[in-house]
Write an enzyme that holds these catalytic residues in place. Structure first.
Site, PDB file in Angstrom:
ATOM      1  N   LEU A 120       6.927  -2.450   4.533  1.00  0.00           N
ATOM      2  CA  LEU A 120       8.108  -3.175   3.685  1.00  0.00           C
ATOM      3  C   LEU A 120       9.102  -2.590   3.776  1.00  0.00           C
ATOM      4  O   LEU A 120      10.233  -3.210   3.821  1.00  0.00           O
ATOM      5  CB  LEU A 120       7.404  -3.518   2.165  1.00  0.00           C
ATOM      6  N   ASP A 126      -7.318  -9.403   5.108  1.00  0.00           N
ATOM      7  CA  ASP A 126      -8.283  -9.683   6.102  1.00  0.00           C
ATOM      8  C   ASP A 126      -9.276  -8.008   6.154  1.00  0.00           C
ATOM      9  O   ASP A 126      -8.550  -7.011   6.063  1.00  0.00           O
ATOM     10  CB  ASP A 126      -7.873  -9.943   7.340  1.00  0.00           C
ATOM     11  N   ASP A 168       0.997  -1.163   0.008  1.00  0.00           N
ATOM     12  CA  ASP A 168       0.073   0.095   0.167  1.00  0.00           C
ATOM     13  C   ASP A 168       0.729   1.252   0.073  1.00  0.00           C
ATOM     14  O   ASP A 168       1.368   1.481  -1.021  1.00  0.00           O
ATOM     15  CB  ASP A 168      -0.805  -0.209   1.161  1.00  0.00           C
TER      16      ASP A 168
HETATM   17  P1  IMP Z   1       1.863  -0.326   3.953  1.00  0.00           P
HETATM   18  O1  IMP Z   1       2.683  -0.257   4.990  1.00  0.00           O
HETATM   19  O2  IMP Z   1       0.707   0.693   3.930  1.00  0.00           O
HETATM   20  O3  IMP Z   1       2.480  -0.705   2.573  1.00  0.00           O
HETATM   21  O4  IMP Z   1       0.859  -1.546   4.587  1.00  0.00           O
HETATM   22  C1  IMP Z   1       0.774  -2.519   3.968  1.00  0.00           C
HETATM   23  C2  IMP Z   1      -0.021  -3.630   4.944  1.00  0.00           C
HETATM   24  O5  IMP Z   1      -1.436  -3.144   5.141  1.00  0.00           O
HETATM   25  C3  IMP Z   1      -0.416  -4.988   4.267  1.00  0.00           C
HETATM   26  O6  IMP Z   1       0.730  -5.841   4.275  1.00  0.00           O
HETATM   27  C4  IMP Z   1      -1.945  -5.212   4.808  1.00  0.00           C
HETATM   28  O7  IMP Z   1      -1.537  -5.837   5.779  1.00  0.00           O
HETATM   29  C5  IMP Z   1      -2.469  -3.974   5.002  1.00  0.00           C
HETATM   30  N1  IMP Z   1      -3.356  -3.504   3.976  1.00  0.00           N
HETATM   31  C6  IMP Z   1      -3.117  -2.329   2.988  1.00  0.00           C
HETATM   32  N2  IMP Z   1      -4.204  -2.429   2.186  1.00  0.00           N
HETATM   33  C7  IMP Z   1      -4.820  -3.254   2.443  1.00  0.00           C
HETATM   34  C8  IMP Z   1      -6.177  -3.906   1.687  1.00  0.00           C
HETATM   35  O8  IMP Z   1      -6.714  -3.342   0.863  1.00  0.00           O
HETATM   36  N3  IMP Z   1      -6.882  -5.072   2.517  1.00  0.00           N
HETATM   37  C9  IMP Z   1      -6.101  -5.598   3.576  1.00  0.00           C
HETATM   38  N4  IMP Z   1      -5.200  -5.375   4.122  1.00  0.00           N
HETATM   39  C10 IMP Z   1      -4.569  -3.980   3.541  1.00  0.00           C
END
Ligand code: IMP
Length: 184
Positions: free
Chosen positions: A113, A164, A108
């Site tokens: 990551l 989820d 996202d």
């Molecule tokens: P980031 O650090 O914003 O890239 O967050 C990534 C994490 O947010 C992912 O590993 C998911 O656990 C959660 N996440 C982000 N978007 C979604 C979605 O559309 N559905 C479910 N979980 C999401």
């Protein structure tokens, strides 16, 4: 891709974004690409629990090469820097000198990551790549080296195939978008 409303679509979802067949086909392609790029290397596929476990399970069976699997879990620091996480379950194996691919269900903003990659990089793998099934690239805040990408998806909350909403729906065999009113 499918826009059909399946008979078993849960009420929180509005449509199937990726059906099981499309996912399976893409997973096969990603597996073949990984096998071709890493033949003969000490290949490790690593995932961050819990969402990526389902994708990893299917992906590893599509990689026709010698490899090892490992798992880690992280949790975010409340009140910490954006994306800062602490390891709640570390890898079992040392990755120094290995060809490591972090397998993710979705990227996202990329903050989580990014943090995980910096922790893994410090352990001196020979290479460090990323394979994500889904990429909400329009929301990216940090620049990440995404080596293998299943699908670019729009900025919608999605469930299924490991993803989820409040702990539920990880077991759906497809990826569906969630109705705006179901997200609290
Ligand atoms: P980031 O650090 O914003 O890239 O967050 C990534 C994490 O947010 C992912 O590993 C998911 O656990 C959660 N996440 C982000 N978007 C979604 C979605 O559309 N559905 C479910 N979980 C999401």
């Amino acid at each position: 891709m499918s826009s059909e409303r399946g008979p078993d679509l849960p009420p929180v979802a509005d449509r199937v974004l990726l059906d099981a067949g499309s996912i399976a086909e893409r997973v096969r392609e990603l597996g073949a690409a990984i096998a071709e790029d890493h033949a003969g290397e000490d290949l490790r596929l690593i995932t961050v629990l819990r969402g990526g476990a389902m994708f990893l399970a299917d992906l590893c069976r599509a990689v026709d090469a010698s490899l090892q699997l490992d798992y880690m879990a992280v949790s975010s620091y409340v009140g910490g820097a954006p994306g800062a996480v602490r390891i709640t379950k570390d890898l079992d194996d040392d990755i120094e000198g290995a060809a490591v691919i972090v397998v993710e269900d979705i990227i996202d903003t990329g903050l989580t990551l990014n943090y995980v990659l910096s922790m893994l990089r410090a352990r001196k793998p020979a290479s460090l790549g990323v394979c994500t099934l889904l990429d909400k690239d329009v929301r990216r805040i940090v620049d990440l080296p995404v080596t293998y990408r299943g699908f670019s998806i729009p900025d919608r909350f999605v469930i299924g195939y490991g993803l989820d909403l409040g702990g539920l729906y990880r077991n759906l065999p497809y990826v569906a978008t969630v109705r705006d009113e179901a997200i609290v």
